[in-house]
Design a protein around this motif. Sequence first.
Motif, short mmCIF file in Angstrom:
data_model
loop_
_atom_site.label_atom_id
_atom_site.label_comp_id
_atom_site.label_asym_id
_atom_site.label_seq_id
_atom_site.Cartn_x
_atom_site.Cartn_y
_atom_site.Cartn_z
N SER A 1 0.87 -1.06 0.00
CA SER A 1 0.19 -0.01 -0.13
C SER A 1 0.92 1.29 -0.05
O SER A 1 2.21 1.10 0.18
N GLU A 2 0.28 2.23 0.08
CA GLU A 2 0.93 3.77 0.25
C GLU A 2 1.83 3.77 1.40
O GLU A 2 2.73 4.30 1.39
N ALA A 3 0.97 3.28 2.34
CA ALA A 3 1.45 3.43 3.51
C ALA A 3 2.75 2.57 3.86
O ALA A 3 3.71 2.97 4.49
N ASP A 4 2.73 1.46 3.27
CA ASP A 4 3.74 0.39 3.19
C ASP A 4 5.12 1.07 2.57
O ASP A 4 6.16 0.81 3.20
N VAL A 5 4.98 1.74 1.48
CA VAL A 5 5.77 2.17 0.80
C VAL A 5 6.57 3.39 1.74
O VAL A 5 7.89 3.51 1.69
N ARG A 6 5.50 4.24 2.04
CA ARG A 6 6.28 5.24 3.19
C ARG A 6 6.99 4.78 4.40
O ARG A 6 8.07 5.33 4.59
N LYS A 7 6.36 3.73 4.81
CA LYS A 7 7.22 3.00 5.86
C LYS A 7 8.48 2.41 5.38
O LYS A 7 9.49 2.60 6.15
N ALA A 8 8.64 1.91 4.46
CA ALA A 8 9.97 1.46 3.70
C ALA A 8 10.91 2.67 3.56
O ALA A 8 11.97 2.58 4.07
N GLN A 9 10.31 3.70 3.12
CA GLN A 9 11.08 4.80 2.74
C GLN A 9 11.70 5.53 4.19
O GLN A 9 12.85 5.74 4.43
N GLN A 10 10.72 5.49 5.30
CA GLN A 10 11.16 6.13 6.36
C GLN A 10 12.19 4.91 7.23
O GLN A 10 13.11 5.62 7.88
N LEU A 11 12.03 3.85 7.01
CA LEU A 11 12.96 2.64 7.58
C LEU A 11 14.54 2.81 7.17
O LEU A 11 15.29 2.81 7.54
N ALA A 12 14.46 3.09 5.64
CA ALA A 12 15.71 3.27 4.87
C ALA A 12 16.57 4.51 5.23
O ALA A 12 17.82 4.43 5.18
N LEU A 13 15.86 5.40 6.05
CA LEU A 13 16.47 6.78 6.45
C LEU A 13 16.94 6.54 8.09
O LEU A 13 17.55 7.47 8.06
N ARG A 14 16.58 5.59 8.37
CA ARG A 14 17.17 5.53 10.01
C ARG A 14 18.57 5.40 10.17
O ARG A 14 19.28 5.02 9.42
N VAL A 15 19.03 5.87 11.24
CA VAL A 15 20.57 6.03 11.60
C VAL A 15 21.19 4.85 11.49
O VAL A 15 22.36 4.96 10.97
#
Length: 153
Positions: free
Chosen positions: A126-140
């Motif tokens: 879903s769009e929410a899944d894609v946003r979650k993946a993008q946010q995860l990829a940016l974690r420190v």
Amino acid sequence: VRLLPCPRGLRPFVLIVEKDASFVQLLERGFLRRFPHGILVTGVGQPDFATRSLVRLLTGPPFSLPALALCDADPHGFEIMAVYKFGSLAQCHEPALAAPAVDWLGVWPSEIQALRLPPACRLPLSEADVRKAQQLALRVYMPAYPRWVREME
């Protein structure tokens, strides 16, 4: 807390199971009879404080047990694994809740296509899944885990 010796010299281990239904299936199918030295843990999705503390206790000194997380091959499964391994974003100041020894067990998202599962067995992101993946990829912590970054892409 004291761990009993394992049969046949086998080393104890921790298996973290994301889903309660999977946890119940493992129990019903005799996982603990087959692996009596295994310790099954579930947080029934996002783990609470006590579950994370238990995993930290078992995987840190003095026990230092190996731990594997069996989670869904989607951004939410990765986030749950990350909460066990690194701690939650809200409580990242609490190193006592992180268990860095936890490793991924199971299918990676990039391997799903090779399994040739019928479309009815797969859900599109879903769009929410894609946003979650993008946010995860940016974690420190993500640069230290290039495989995770590739999977989130």
